[in-house]
Write a protein that holds these residues in place. Sequence first.
Motif, PDB file in Angstrom:
ATOM      1  N   LYS A 177      -1.263  20.459  18.755  1.00 12.10           N
ATOM      2  CA  LYS A 177      -0.074  20.999  19.430  1.00 12.10           C
ATOM      3  C   LYS A 177      -0.107  20.665  20.919  1.00 12.10           C
ATOM      4  O   LYS A 177       0.915  20.295  21.503  1.00 12.10           O
ATOM      5  N   ALA A 178      -1.280  20.807  21.533  1.00 14.27           N
ATOM      6  CA  ALA A 178      -1.400  20.531  22.964  1.00 14.27           C
ATOM      7  C   ALA A 178      -1.151  19.058  23.262  1.00 14.27           C
ATOM      8  O   ALA A 178      -0.466  18.717  24.237  1.00 14.27           O
ATOM      9  N   ILE A 179      -1.699  18.168  22.435  1.00 16.07           N
ATOM     10  CA  ILE A 179      -1.488  16.733  22.639  1.00 16.07           C
ATOM     11  C   ILE A 179      -0.019  16.379  22.453  1.00 16.07           C
ATOM     12  O   ILE A 179       0.551  15.573  23.201  1.00 16.07           O
ATOM     13  N   THR A 180       0.640  16.994  21.466  1.00 18.12           N
ATOM     14  CA  THR A 180       2.062  16.761  21.253  1.00 18.12           C
ATOM     15  C   THR A 180       2.876  17.172  22.479  1.00 18.12           C
ATOM     16  O   THR A 180       3.762  16.443  22.940  1.00 18.12           O
ATOM     17  N   ALA A 181       2.565  18.338  23.027  1.00 15.43           N
ATOM     18  CA  ALA A 181       3.281  18.807  24.214  1.00 15.43           C
ATOM     19  C   ALA A 181       3.067  17.871  25.396  1.00 15.43           C
ATOM     20  O   ALA A 181       4.009  17.558  26.142  1.00 15.43           O
ATOM     21  N   LEU A 182       1.840  17.377  25.571  1.00 16.20           N
ATOM     22  CA  LEU A 182       1.544  16.471  26.672  1.00 16.20           C
ATOM     23  C   LEU A 182       2.248  15.129  26.490  1.00 16.20           C
ATOM     24  O   LEU A 182       2.744  14.543  27.452  1.00 16.20           O
ATOM     25  N   ALA A 183       2.288  14.648  25.249  1.00 15.27           N
ATOM     26  CA  ALA A 183       2.964  13.379  24.981  1.00 15.27           C
ATOM     27  C   ALA A 183       4.462  13.485  25.263  1.00 15.27           C
ATOM     28  O   ALA A 183       5.069  12.583  25.847  1.00 15.27           O
ATOM     29  N   LEU A 184       5.058  14.606  24.847  1.00 16.12           N
ATOM     30  CA  LEU A 184       6.490  14.806  25.099  1.00 16.12           C
ATOM     31  C   LEU A 184       6.768  14.956  26.594  1.00 16.12           C
ATOM     32  O   LEU A 184       7.812  14.517  27.095  1.00 16.12           O
ATOM     33  N   ALA A 185       5.841  15.583  27.328  1.00 16.50           N
ATOM     34  CA  ALA A 185       6.025  15.760  28.768  1.00 16.50           C
ATOM     35  C   ALA A 185       5.801  14.467  29.532  1.00 16.50           C
ATOM     36  O   ALA A 185       6.263  14.328  30.669  1.00 16.50           O
ATOM     37  N   GLY A 186       5.096  13.509  28.930  1.00 18.08           N
ATOM     38  CA  GLY A 186       4.860  12.239  29.591  1.00 18.08           C
ATOM     39  C   GLY A 186       3.794  12.293  30.670  1.00 18.08           C
ATOM     40  O   GLY A 186       3.787  11.445  31.571  1.00 18.08           O
ATOM     41  N   ASP A 187       2.871  13.260  30.591  1.00 18.23           N
ATOM     42  CA  ASP A 187       1.809  13.331  31.599  1.00 18.23           C
ATOM     43  C   ASP A 187       0.964  12.056  31.557  1.00 18.23           C
ATOM     44  O   ASP A 187       0.429  11.693  30.504  1.00 18.23           O
ATOM     45  N   GLN A 214       2.227  10.965  16.527  1.00 23.56           N
ATOM     46  CA  GLN A 214       3.147  11.523  15.536  1.00 23.56           C
ATOM     47  C   GLN A 214       2.718  12.941  15.188  1.00 23.56           C
ATOM     48  O   GLN A 214       1.539  13.196  14.951  1.00 23.56           O
ATOM     49  N   ASP A 215       3.675  13.836  15.168  1.00 20.59           N
ATOM     50  CA  ASP A 215       3.388  15.224  14.821  1.00 20.59           C
ATOM     51  C   ASP A 215       4.711  15.892  14.462  1.00 20.59           C
ATOM     52  O   ASP A 215       5.777  15.285  14.571  1.00 20.59           O
ATOM     53  N   ARG A 216       4.624  17.157  14.059  1.00 16.84           N
ATOM     54  CA  ARG A 216       5.819  17.921  13.745  1.00 16.84           C
ATOM     55  C   ARG A 216       5.958  19.061  14.744  1.00 16.84           C
ATOM     56  O   ARG A 216       4.977  19.688  15.130  1.00 16.84           O
ATOM     57  N   LEU A 217       7.194  19.301  15.166  1.00 16.36           N
ATOM     58  CA  LEU A 217       7.469  20.395  16.089  1.00 16.36           C
ATOM     59  C   LEU A 217       7.777  21.642  15.271  1.00 16.36           C
ATOM     60  O   LEU A 217       8.854  21.755  14.674  1.00 16.36           O
ATOM     61  N   ASP A 222      14.949  23.455  11.958  1.00 19.69           N
ATOM     62  CA  ASP A 222      14.951  22.343  11.007  1.00 19.69           C
ATOM     63  C   ASP A 222      13.640  22.253  10.214  1.00 19.69           C
ATOM     64  O   ASP A 222      13.401  21.285   9.503  1.00 19.69           O
ATOM     65  N   GLY A 223      12.768  23.263  10.353  1.00 19.93           N
ATOM     66  CA  GLY A 223      11.539  23.280   9.568  1.00 19.93           C
ATOM     67  C   GLY A 223      10.413  22.460  10.157  1.00 19.93           C
ATOM     68  O   GLY A 223       9.377  22.297   9.536  1.00 19.93           O
ATOM     69  N   GLY A 224      10.604  21.942  11.357  1.00 14.69           N
ATOM     70  CA  GLY A 224       9.557  21.140  11.981  1.00 14.69           C
ATOM     71  C   GLY A 224       9.928  19.683  12.045  1.00 14.69           C
ATOM     72  O   GLY A 224       9.550  18.894  11.186  1.00 14.69           O
ATOM     73  N   ALA A 225      10.720  19.314  13.050  1.00 15.11           N
ATOM     74  CA  ALA A 225      11.159  17.932  13.181  1.00 15.11           C
ATOM     75  C   ALA A 225       9.981  17.037  13.548  1.00 15.11           C
ATOM     76  O   ALA A 225       9.102  17.419  14.320  1.00 15.11           O
TER      77      ALA A 225
END
Length: 376
Positions: A177-187, A214-217, A222-225
């Motif tokens: 989850k943390a890596i997904t958030a960082l990837a989306l933030a573009g850090d 790749q991960d699910r939100l 939508d059940g986790g896009a």
Amino acid sequence: MAHAAEWRTTREKKDGGAEEKKAIPPGWCVEAVSTRPHYADVRTLAGFVEAPTLRPDGTVAEAPGYDEATGLYLDLRCAVPKVPESPTPDDVRRAVETLLDPVCDFPFKAKAHRAAWVAAVLTSLSRHAFDGPAPLFLVDANTAGAGKSKLCDLVSTIATGRDAARMTATDNSETRKAITALALAGDPLVLVDNISGTFGGQAWDAALTATTWQDRLLGRNDGGAAVNVPLAVTWLASGNNVALSDDIQRRIAHVRLESPLESPDARADFKYPNVLAHTRKHRGALIHAGLTILRGYCAAGRPAMKLTPWGSFEAWSDLVRSAVVWAGIGDPAESREELRSTADGTRAAHRAVLELWEQADPVSYTHLRAHETVLD
């Protein structure tokens, strides 16, 4: 899309007729437009950088604003001297001295560990110049207060002008989850700070050898896009005497600090008492130094340095690691064997078992030693 056109929808009325009303663009249409490969006269934005950066062809993108060759946008907040097209040996020597000056007070255990820190700086200045991942730069020490986090923040201050974004080492699901958030933030640069226990796991093994994530939100209607985003992060980590899981070791570039002092945080004889403030003040010169080393190596034709292979990080090794060795700073890979023997908790436990076995039952231990494949 709503600004460019008027969107309307038809709704059936109770009396059997139809009613037309204004509407927002439907989701399927927004998605189709968003995923279209290109548009005439609309440039592709690959990302933002906050320091001049090396291009894949070995030249330097140093003009503020959009760079046509890379699709990167440079948001530059400090003055950086122009990098020479063909740096001379003296230029490279002075660049090495400039880059190493702020870390002169840090107790690097060996030349290879200092070289790994330089490699972290050069990685942050060339992250878009090579295809493929870069290893995680682990800064660990024999005692608290040796300067681990500060050494990591120096890398980030040179690359971005500020301290590194932090995350903590958690269990595998939370790490994803943390890596997904960082990837989306573009850090662009992330520090896993103050590791305790054993570091590693499936999420890290995947992230450190990937260029997309790749991960699910979860927690959505939508059940986790599913998301699939670029992952061009320079990873740093810090801790005291960090133990590593088996699979993550080969993904690590090791920076080891060893202080002879009982309380290194009480030390006062520093050349730069506030090294982060010094680095911010001289950030332009430090960026120039790092890029001079990279540009000098590329202008020299990127000569083969005949290095031992570093699996999964070949492109990084061919550019960044080779440039560090070419400049005479040392080979970051020379600390890897030591890291394997000291940071692998599993192997350390096996060694302890064998030592006790030899003491308790020398005869059967001798028989075991005759079958080395068993020990392997």
